[in-house]
Enzyme design. Structure first.
Site, PDB file in Angstrom:
ATOM      1  CB  CYS B 120      -9.195  -2.079   3.813  1.00  0.00           C
ATOM      2  SG  CYS B 120      -8.349  -3.247   3.007  1.00  0.00           S
ATOM      3  CG  HIS B 270      -7.366   1.008   3.881  1.00  0.00           C
ATOM      4  ND1 HIS B 270      -6.643   0.295   5.027  1.00  0.00           N
ATOM      5  CD2 HIS B 270      -6.888   0.509   2.866  1.00  0.00           C
ATOM      6  CE1 HIS B 270      -5.912  -0.779   4.538  1.00  0.00           C
ATOM      7  NE2 HIS B 270      -6.273  -0.783   3.099  1.00  0.00           N
ATOM      8  CG  ASN B 300      -2.713  -2.451   3.478  1.00  0.00           C
ATOM      9  OD1 ASN B 300      -3.314  -2.540   4.452  1.00  0.00           O
ATOM     10  ND2 ASN B 300      -3.312  -2.283   2.036  1.00  0.00           N
TER      11      ASN B 300
END
Lengths: 83, 345
Positions: B120, B270, B300
């Site tokens: 991330c 993120h 994600n």
């Protein structure tokens, strides 16, 4: 914890468990209610209200709303100065 | 007094690629049973994710993103003199995915190529490296590719992760430009390896090799299932880490930018999930219109969430040339990284 603060916190805790606001009294049982979503929402609520993060495993050991209040009190007390 | 011009790294272009297959909330609800599509959306802010095909790897997604960048006219593949390939789901233990991608993209053999392993925080780390390479004169055109296929690590019955992660890649071109002010930076980076066990694929590497035993799935917390070869994510611990680490990170970066006096026009964090982003936005008191939430149609995508969101924000006109954007990556490691950029693509 101040009585007004704990009363308003319990009302918000009711949202976490998706129950009616005045249902959550200190003896409200939680043992069977800690699913992953409840844990995350409760952590977020406690952080928002008290600016403190509580350990997830201690949170899921809370068997009643009173236990959550005690955990918050303890965590606020242990908070590093100047955080 | 005017400032002297010198070579500064700038982002010249960004392109992304998502695999074709979709996994919608309806698919997940019918597969997993206990959550409705609406509840999944309400909790995650995600409606659908893209899933790499069985034979589709990080290299394939990354190559497609880079080809899109070249097709957009950003530069010729022959002009790239350094490739940074960021992934945690590489094609092989060795060689580096970057080496195979160099050949597939037709980059010159005089091109440097390395993999970096971050999740991330990977895009911001990649930017820090690309900037350093360019401003030190080591390279002049760096191609930074982020590509991950986390979904290959997920157990089908682990809804905590299946609802969140999607696959994807982004390609970012970082070049040198004579200018008086920096366009990328400053940076604040950090690491806390005590969190390594909170987001991990425990088996399949050399410490614990894949075996019949590590392939056995067991029921874990909340009725989720996984084996030691699957991704394990301790959601509450990650959430706590984020709530404690990200606000000071943002504050440190603000202070590092001329003592915090410069305005930040837009924030791209993120894109972990909407719930976490909303909490962070609230805590940091950032206005909603300045704060990017863009994961509804892809989930994600780990290292690619930031460049993907940046590119789409630029295309949609939510950010414009010259604006100052704060990038903040945080997660697996634990690792975190934040940077300011000036929009130059």
């Amino acid at each position: 914890m101040d009585a007004e603060v704990s009363k308003s916190f319990l009302a918000k805790l009711a949202d976490v468990f998706e129950v009616d606001a005045n249902t959550v009294t200190p003896d409200f049982p939680l043992a069977a209610r800690w699913d992953s979503v409840a844990v995350l929402t409760a952590i977020a609520l406690i952080d928002e209200q008290f600016d403190v993060t509580v350990p997830p495993d201690e949170l899921t050991r809370c068997a009643s709303a009173a236990d959550v209040l005690a955990l918050v009190d303890q965590s606020v007390g242990l908070r590093a100065p100047g955080r | 007094m005017g400032k002297f011009e010198r070579t500064h790294a700038v982002i010249a272009a960004i392109a992304h690629h998502l695999p074709a297959r979709e996994l919608t909330n309806e698919d997940l609800a019918s597969e997993l049973g206990d959550w409705t599509p609406e509840k999944i959306f309400e909790k995650t802010g995600i409606r659908t994710r893209r899933i790499a095909a069985a034979q589709e790897c990080a290299s394939d997604l990354g190559v497609a993103a880079a080809q899109r960048l070249f097709e957009g006219g950003a530069c010729d593949p022959g002009a790239i003199d350094f490739l940074i390939f960021c992934t945690q789901s590489p094609d092989y233990f060795l060689p580096a995915t970057a080496c195979t991608v160099q050949a597939r993209l037709g980059l010159p053999t005089s091109c440097g190529a390395v993999d970096i392993n971050q999740g991330c925080s990977g895009f911001v780390y990649g930017l820090a490296l690309a900037k350093s390479l360019v401003e030190a004169g080591t390279a002049s055109r760096v191609l930074l590719v982020t590509a991950d296929t986390y979904t290959k690590f997920l157990h089908p019955r682990d809804r905590a992760v299946r609802t969140i992660f999607g696959d994807g890649a982004a390609a970012t071109l970082v070049v040198g430009k004579e200018a008086a002010e920096e366009s990328i930076g400053p940076f604040v980076l950090g690491t806390d390896g005590r969190g390594a066990c909170q987001l991990i694929v425990p088996a399949g590497g050399l410490r614990r090799r894949a075996s019949a035993e590590t392939a056995v799935a067991l029921e874990a917390e909340g009725g989720n299932w996984r084996s030691a070869q699957n991704l394990y994510m301790n959601g509450p611990e990650i959430f706590n880490f984020t709530l404690s680490a990200v606000p000071p990170l943002v504050e440190q970066l603000r202070l590092k930018c001329n003592g915090g006096v410069q305005e930040v026009d837009y924030y791209v964090f993120h894109q972990a999930n909407r719930f976490m982003l909303e909490r962070l936005r609230n805590k940091l008191k950032i206005a909603p219109e300045k704060f990017c939430i863009d994961l509804e149609d892809c989930g994600n995508t780990v290292s690619s969430t930031i460049p993907l969101a940046l590119e789409r924000a630029r295309r949609a006109g939510r950010i414009t040339s010259g604006q100052r954007v704060m990038l903040v990556g945080f997660g697996v490691g634990f690792s975190w990284a934040a940077s300011m950029i000036r929009v130059s693509f």
